[in-house]
Write a protein that holds these residues in place. Structure first.
Motif, mmCIF file in Angstrom:
data_model
loop_
_atom_site.group_PDB
_atom_site.id
_atom_site.type_symbol
_atom_site.label_atom_id
_atom_site.label_comp_id
_atom_site.label_asym_id
_atom_site.label_seq_id
_atom_site.Cartn_x
_atom_site.Cartn_y
_atom_site.Cartn_z
ATOM 1 N N UNK A 111 0.854 -1.225 0.189
ATOM 2 C CA UNK A 111 -0.069 -0.016 -0.092
ATOM 3 C C UNK A 111 1.021 1.341 0.034
ATOM 4 N N UNK A 112 0.410 2.311 -0.685
ATOM 5 C CA UNK A 112 0.987 3.620 -0.519
ATOM 6 C C UNK A 112 0.302 4.434 0.260
ATOM 7 N N UNK A 113 0.722 4.743 1.433
ATOM 8 C CA UNK A 113 -0.040 5.731 2.427
ATOM 9 C C UNK A 113 0.127 7.232 1.912
ATOM 10 N N UNK A 114 -1.129 7.943 1.936
ATOM 11 C CA UNK A 114 -0.928 9.385 1.495
ATOM 12 C C UNK A 114 -0.286 9.938 2.542
ATOM 13 N N UNK A 115 -0.034 11.472 2.328
ATOM 14 C CA UNK A 115 0.780 12.259 3.069
ATOM 15 C C UNK A 115 -0.223 12.296 4.565
ATOM 16 N N UNK A 116 0.482 12.128 5.625
ATOM 17 C CA UNK A 116 0.011 12.139 6.915
ATOM 18 C C UNK A 116 0.515 13.391 7.714
ATOM 19 N N UNK A 117 -0.390 14.231 8.171
ATOM 20 C CA UNK A 117 0.129 15.648 8.695
ATOM 21 C C UNK A 117 0.586 15.140 10.057
#
Length: 340
Positions: free
Chosen positions: A229-235
């Motif tokens: 999985x590619x995890x999107x940008x997490x703030x």
């Protein structure tokens, strides 16, 4: 004699004719009217991020597909704001690379006609670049021979600007054990402790293979026993979570194992919390009970009911038969005596 002279003259004429009509060297084929040339631009270090004040070397390659036709090529590299040219010295480069006055536009050319060309441009990233952001470099190719496919003459690549931080992953699900045919939900959470925003890649072990599942988010690709999985940008300070439903389709001696592991794009200060594991047993099915026959008597075979035994008891029948045998033997003895 005249005959030999005539033969010699004919041979000489034939030789002269052969010389006159002898084909000369083949003329060089004209260059094709069109050639599909493709351009590729990438970071020398792959997807590795860069910290403010760091450096990135961009690699550009141009190649003809499928034809390899030598020609002059020109590539213009456009650098994002805050990124400037440092150098392009490389002995294997197809030609020079020259920056403009802003040092953000670099023009690379070929020193001679070539079918394939390559250049390397090293750049500097400013100290004040914002953290947790992508910057994009773009290159455009111009060919000497007309190119029928212009869309592959442009290439771009992104570079993530960040410094170190801490990201972690957890997984939670009911403890089990699970029977064949049952389902359960597992929640996977990726937390960014900061101080900067960052994406991540995740690799999850899913065992046994017979587990079926639904609910993996977009950006996940399955492989036997694995999920990428590619995890999107997490703030910074936020958590990215999703729930997957698993179903136990068959018994397996090995326990259920779900083990997500993340690789943050930013350098991670605590790799120990980048992996989590859930395990639960699968209950072995009970053997099926044997069928019970309910016949109306003591007969046997195929579960059919037996007929009840009627009439005299078995022992009286046996005695009656024995009496008949004795009486018959006596009658035979008497008959033989009278005959004598």
């Amino acid at each position: 004699m005249a005959r030999y002279l005539r033969r010699g003259l004919a041979a000489a004429c034939a030789a002269m004719a052969g010389f006159v009509f002898l084909p000369g060297p083949a003329a060089a084929a004209p260059p094709p009217s069109q050639v599909d040339q493709r351009l590729f631009l990438y970071n020398e270090n792959g997807q590795a991020p860069v910290a403010p004040g760091g450096s990135v070397t961009f690699v550009m390659t141009a190649t003809g597909v499928p034809e390899k036709v030598p020609q002059h090529l020109t590539v213009v590299l456009e650098l994002p704001e805050g990124v400037t040219f440092r150098s392009a010295g490389n002995e294997h480069a197809a030609g020079p690379c020259v920056p403009d006055d802003t040092e953000r536009k670099v023009t690379c050319t070929t020193a001679a006609p070539v079918a394939d060309a390559g250049w390397r441009v090293t750049t500097d990233f400013a100290e004040d670049l914002p953290l947790g952001r992508y910057v994009t470099a773009e290159a455009r190719l111009t060919t000497e021979i007309p190119d029928p496919e212009q869309s592959n003459n442009v290439s771009s690549t992104d570079v993530f600007v960040t410094t170190s931080g801490d990201m972690s992953v957890t997984i939670s699900a009911p403890p089990g054990p699970w029977q064949v045919g049952s389902s359960f939900d597992a929640r996977i959470s990726v937390h960014n402790s900061g101080p900067y925003r960052s994406p991540a890649d995740m690799r999850s072990v899913v065992s046994p293979y017979s587990l079926s599942y639904t609910g993996w988010p977009e950006g996940c690709v399955a492989d036997p026993g694995l999920m990428y999985c590619t995890i999107p940008v997490v703030e910074a300070g936020d958590t990215y979570s999703f729930t997957v439903r698993f179903k136990v389709t068959e018994f397996d001696e090995e326990p259920i194992t779900l083990s997500p592991e993340i690789t943050p794009l930013a350098p991670d200060t605590d790799p120990a919390n980048n992996k989590a594991t859930y395990r639960a047993d699968i209950t072995k099915p009970s053997p099926s009970p044997s069928p019970t026959h309910t016949g109306g008597g003591s007969g046997t075979g195929g579960g059919e009911p037996g007929l009840p035994i009627t009439g005299a008891p078995a022992w009286s029948l046996a005695l009656f038969g024995l009496g008949l045998l004795i009486a018959g033997a006596g009658a035979l003895f008497v008959a033989r005596r009278r005959g004598a």
